[in-house]
Design a protein around this motif. Structure first.
Motif, short mmCIF file in Angstrom:
data_model
loop_
_atom_site.label_atom_id
_atom_site.label_comp_id
_atom_site.label_asym_id
_atom_site.label_seq_id
_atom_site.Cartn_x
_atom_site.Cartn_y
_atom_site.Cartn_z
N MET A 10 -33.22 -19.79 23.17
CA MET A 10 -32.64 -18.51 23.54
C MET A 10 -33.18 -18.05 24.89
O MET A 10 -32.42 -17.56 25.73
N MET A 11 -34.46 -18.18 25.12
CA MET A 11 -35.05 -17.79 26.41
C MET A 11 -34.48 -18.64 27.55
O MET A 11 -34.21 -18.14 28.64
N SER A 12 -34.26 -19.91 27.29
CA SER A 12 -33.67 -20.79 28.28
C SER A 12 -32.25 -20.36 28.61
O SER A 12 -31.83 -20.35 29.78
N GLU A 13 -31.48 -19.99 27.60
CA GLU A 13 -30.11 -19.52 27.81
C GLU A 13 -30.08 -18.22 28.61
O GLU A 13 -29.22 -18.02 29.46
N ILE A 14 -31.02 -17.32 28.33
CA ILE A 14 -31.11 -16.06 29.06
C ILE A 14 -31.41 -16.33 30.53
O ILE A 14 -30.79 -15.75 31.43
N LYS A 15 -32.33 -17.23 30.79
CA LYS A 15 -32.68 -17.56 32.18
C LYS A 15 -31.49 -18.18 32.90
O LYS A 15 -31.23 -17.87 34.07
N ASP A 16 -30.75 -19.05 32.24
CA ASP A 16 -29.55 -19.64 32.84
C ASP A 16 -28.50 -18.57 33.13
O ASP A 16 -27.88 -18.58 34.19
N ALA A 17 -28.30 -17.67 32.19
CA ALA A 17 -27.32 -16.59 32.38
C ALA A 17 -27.74 -15.70 33.55
O ALA A 17 -26.90 -15.30 34.37
N ASN A 18 -29.03 -15.39 33.65
CA ASN A 18 -29.53 -14.58 34.76
C ASN A 18 -29.27 -15.26 36.10
O ASN A 18 -28.82 -14.63 37.05
N LEU A 19 -29.58 -16.55 36.18
CA LEU A 19 -29.40 -17.29 37.42
C LEU A 19 -27.92 -17.32 37.80
O LEU A 19 -27.56 -17.07 38.96
N ASN A 20 -27.06 -17.61 36.84
CA ASN A 20 -25.62 -17.64 37.12
C ASN A 20 -25.11 -16.27 37.57
O ASN A 20 -24.32 -16.17 38.51
N TYR A 21 -25.58 -15.22 36.91
CA TYR A 21 -25.15 -13.86 37.27
C TYR A 21 -25.61 -13.52 38.69
O TYR A 21 -24.82 -13.02 39.50
N LEU A 22 -26.86 -13.78 39.00
CA LEU A 22 -27.38 -13.44 40.33
C LEU A 22 -26.67 -14.24 41.43
O LEU A 22 -26.36 -13.70 42.50
N MET A 23 -26.43 -15.51 41.18
CA MET A 23 -25.73 -16.33 42.18
C MET A 23 -24.30 -15.83 42.39
O MET A 23 -23.82 -15.73 43.52
N MET A 24 -23.61 -15.51 41.29
CA MET A 24 -22.26 -14.97 41.39
C MET A 24 -22.26 -13.63 42.12
O MET A 24 -21.43 -13.38 42.99
N LEU A 57 -36.55 -14.21 40.09
CA LEU A 57 -36.03 -13.07 39.34
C LEU A 57 -35.27 -13.52 38.10
O LEU A 57 -35.39 -12.91 37.03
N SER A 58 -34.54 -14.60 38.21
CA SER A 58 -33.75 -15.07 37.07
C SER A 58 -34.60 -15.63 35.95
O SER A 58 -34.15 -15.74 34.82
N SER A 59 -35.84 -15.98 36.25
CA SER A 59 -36.68 -16.62 35.24
C SER A 59 -37.33 -15.63 34.28
O SER A 59 -38.12 -16.02 33.42
N THR A 60 -36.98 -14.35 34.39
CA THR A 60 -37.50 -13.37 33.45
C THR A 60 -36.90 -13.63 32.07
O THR A 60 -35.85 -14.25 31.95
N ASN A 61 -37.56 -13.19 31.02
CA ASN A 61 -37.07 -13.46 29.67
C ASN A 61 -36.20 -12.33 29.11
O ASN A 61 -35.99 -12.25 27.91
N MET A 62 -35.70 -11.46 30.00
CA MET A 62 -34.77 -10.43 29.54
C MET A 62 -33.51 -10.48 30.40
O MET A 62 -33.56 -10.88 31.56
#
Length: 105
Positions: free
Chosen positions: A6-20, A57-62
């Protein structure tokens, strides 16, 4: 799904969101602010982030993003396909656009 996954998925979602978000902001800041529901200050800050800062920034767990609506009526408009879908989405966009960036972010 375990906590680590779950934490890995959150980090991936954060990175994708920030890049977009950075891509949208660099191509058309006003449209990006509307679509992302962010203020000019946040848009400027996101635009100024380096790639290393984005990764950090994307590597946060929230989650760094959230739903733009707290009202179940808005969610209902987006998911109710028994009516004219385009009209429901347009109405929802108008409702969300009427909120100030401070309410959304």
């Amino acid at each position: 799904m375990n906590v680590k996954d779950m934490m890995s998925e959150i980090k991936d979602a954060n990175l994708n969101y920030l890049m977009m978000a950075k891509q949208l902001i660099s191509s058309d800041k006003a449209t990006a602010m509307f679509l992302l529901g962010i203020s000019k200050e946040i848009a400027d800050l996101l635009e100024s982030l380096s790639n290393m800062q984005v990764v950090k920034l994307s590597s946060t767990n929230m989650m760094l993003t959230r739903f733009r609506f707290d009202d179940s009526a808005v969610l209902g408009m987006l998911t109710d396909y028994s009516k004219d879908r385009d009209q429901a989405h347009l109405h929802t966009s108008v409702l969300l656009a009427s909120q100030s960036a401070e309410q959304i972010t």
